[in-house]
Write an enzyme that holds these catalytic residues in place. Structure first.
Site, PDB file in Angstrom:
ATOM      1  N   ASN A  10       0.867  -1.181   0.000  1.00 49.74           N
ATOM      2  CA  ASN A  10       0.000   0.000   0.000  1.00 49.74           C
ATOM      3  C   ASN A  10       0.903   1.230   0.000  1.00 49.74           C
ATOM      4  OD1 ASN A  10      -1.792   2.056   0.519  1.00 49.74           O
ATOM      5  ND2 ASN A  10      -2.234   1.423   2.638  1.00 49.74           N
ATOM      6  N   LYS A  12       0.162   4.333  -0.259  1.00 46.82           N
ATOM      7  CA  LYS A  12      -0.396   5.543   0.358  1.00 46.82           C
ATOM      8  C   LYS A  12      -0.095   6.761  -0.538  1.00 46.82           C
ATOM      9  CE  LYS A  12       0.125   3.227   4.717  1.00 46.82           C
ATOM     10  NZ  LYS A  12       0.188   3.298   6.157  1.00 46.82           N
ATOM     11  N   HIS A  97      -9.457   1.648   4.775  1.00 43.38           N
ATOM     12  CA  HIS A  97      -8.162   1.782   5.447  1.00 43.38           C
ATOM     13  C   HIS A  97      -8.299   2.731   6.637  1.00 43.38           C
ATOM     14  CE1 HIS A  97      -4.037   2.810   6.326  1.00 43.38           C
ATOM     15  NE2 HIS A  97      -3.717   1.670   5.739  1.00 43.38           N
ATOM     16  N   GLU A  99      -6.524   5.019   7.780  1.00 41.23           N
ATOM     17  CA  GLU A  99      -6.240   6.436   7.539  1.00 41.23           C
ATOM     18  C   GLU A  99      -7.456   7.116   6.908  1.00 41.23           C
ATOM     19  OE1 GLU A  99      -2.571   5.660   5.497  1.00 41.23           O
ATOM     20  OE2 GLU A  99      -1.736   5.024   7.417  1.00 41.23           O
ATOM     21  N   GLU A 169      -5.606  -4.698  10.481  1.00 39.47           N
ATOM     22  CA  GLU A 169      -4.516  -3.748  10.697  1.00 39.47           C
ATOM     23  C   GLU A 169      -4.781  -2.959  11.976  1.00 39.47           C
ATOM     24  OE1 GLU A 169      -2.400  -2.734   6.766  1.00 39.47           O
ATOM     25  OE2 GLU A 169      -4.037  -1.330   7.006  1.00 39.47           O
ATOM     26  N   GLY A 175       2.556   2.116  10.588  1.00 37.62           N
ATOM     27  CA  GLY A 175       3.563   3.161  10.430  1.00 37.62           C
ATOM     28  C   GLY A 175       4.285   3.537  11.715  1.00 37.62           C
ATOM     29  N   SER A 214       3.307  -2.351  10.223  1.00 42.15           N
ATOM     30  CA  SER A 214       4.751  -2.478  10.420  1.00 42.15           C
ATOM     31  C   SER A 214       5.298  -3.861  10.042  1.00 42.15           C
ATOM     32  CB  SER A 214       5.139  -2.094  11.846  1.00 42.15           C
ATOM     33  OG  SER A 214       4.781  -0.751  12.102  1.00 42.15           O
TER      34      SER A 214
END
Ligand code: PGA
Length: 253
Positions: A10, A12, A97, A99, A169, A175, A214
């Site tokens: 991904n 991003k 996702h 985010e 996730e 991250g 991660s």
């Protein structure tokens, strides 16, 4: 039937078109290695780079969008629809996702609308679920994930459920370098599958369930050797060809 293994990067909001093209051109050997080892591989570039990447990767490299709208067209400034993606041969889409849940009001209900539309269009949704740090600390992980799965997957057929991908996730692991332990990841991925099983019975045995947060070359093998983890959704470590390749090699070892 054994489930496939999947490594999905991904990207991003990273890579310009020329940077994406460079990766795509450099990924052909990686794609050949994946094919020879029966592993599914893919990347999810920004909308702007999808077509360039699609045109410059090997046929077996999956090219996924990071989002889509559930309407085919209309007054939705800044959005991209499923027919637009289909026309350029993009058949996989990440939805929900964290985010986007955090910054763009992506709710479980909205994800469900996207999920239904993607299935109607014969596309593969990669549906992300996972708890925040606060929810994790308060022992709410399974409640949150259950709700996300129940709403996100509502109204699908059993056949559709066999084709979708769910990525667990934990938000606190994305991250941050703080990946979930293999035990936590396996436990929650097994739980995700059990919720799908409650809804759709044995079809859940064919749903691919990924871990993300991660993931790196050093830890991917441990996740993938867990019975309910079929692959990884990877952000940071998927941006460079060498670490992408190292993850793939460690995954098949
Ligand atoms: P990360 O991102 O690998 O950089 O933690 C994972 C993701 O957001 O899919």
């Amino acid at each position: 039937m054994a489930r496939a293994k999947l490594l999905l990067g991904n990207w991003k909001m990273n890579k310009t078109v020329s940077e994406a093209k460079e990766f795509a051109l450099g990924s052909k050997e990686i794609a050949a290695f994946a094919k020879a080892n029966n592993v599914l591989v893919g990347v999810a570039p920004t909308f702007l780079c999808l077509q360039t990447v699609k045109e410059n990767v090997a046929d077996n490299m999956i090219v996924a969008a990071q989002n889509c709208h559930f309407e085919n067209s209309g007054a939705f400034t800044g959005e991209v629809s499923i027919p637009m993606l289909k026309e350029i041969g993009v058949n996989w889409v990440i939805i929900g996702h964290s985010e986007r849940r955090t910054y763009d009001n992506e709710t479980n209900e909205k994800c469900n609308k996207k999920m239904v539309k993607l299935i109607e269009n014969d596309m593969v949704p990669v549906y992300c679920v996972g708890e925040t740090l606060e929810e994790y600390v308060n022992g709410k992980t399974k409640d949150v994930v259950k709700q996300q799965v129940r709403i996100g997957l509502a109204g699908l057929s059993k056949e559709a459920v066999k084709k979708i991908v769910i990525a667990y996730e934990p938000v606190w692991a994305i991250g941050t370098g703080k990946s979930a332990t293999q035990e936590i990841a396996q436990d929650v991925c097994a739980y995700v599958r059990s919720v799908v099983r409650e809804m759709y019975g044995e079809a859940a045995e064919e749903t691919l369930v990924l871990y993300g947060g991660s993931v790196k070359p050093e830890n991917i093998k441990a996740y993938l050797s867990s019975p309910d983890i079929d692959g990884a959704l990877v952000g940071g470590a998927s941006l460079k060809l060498d670490s992408y390749q190292a993850m793939l090699e460690n995954l098949v070892k």
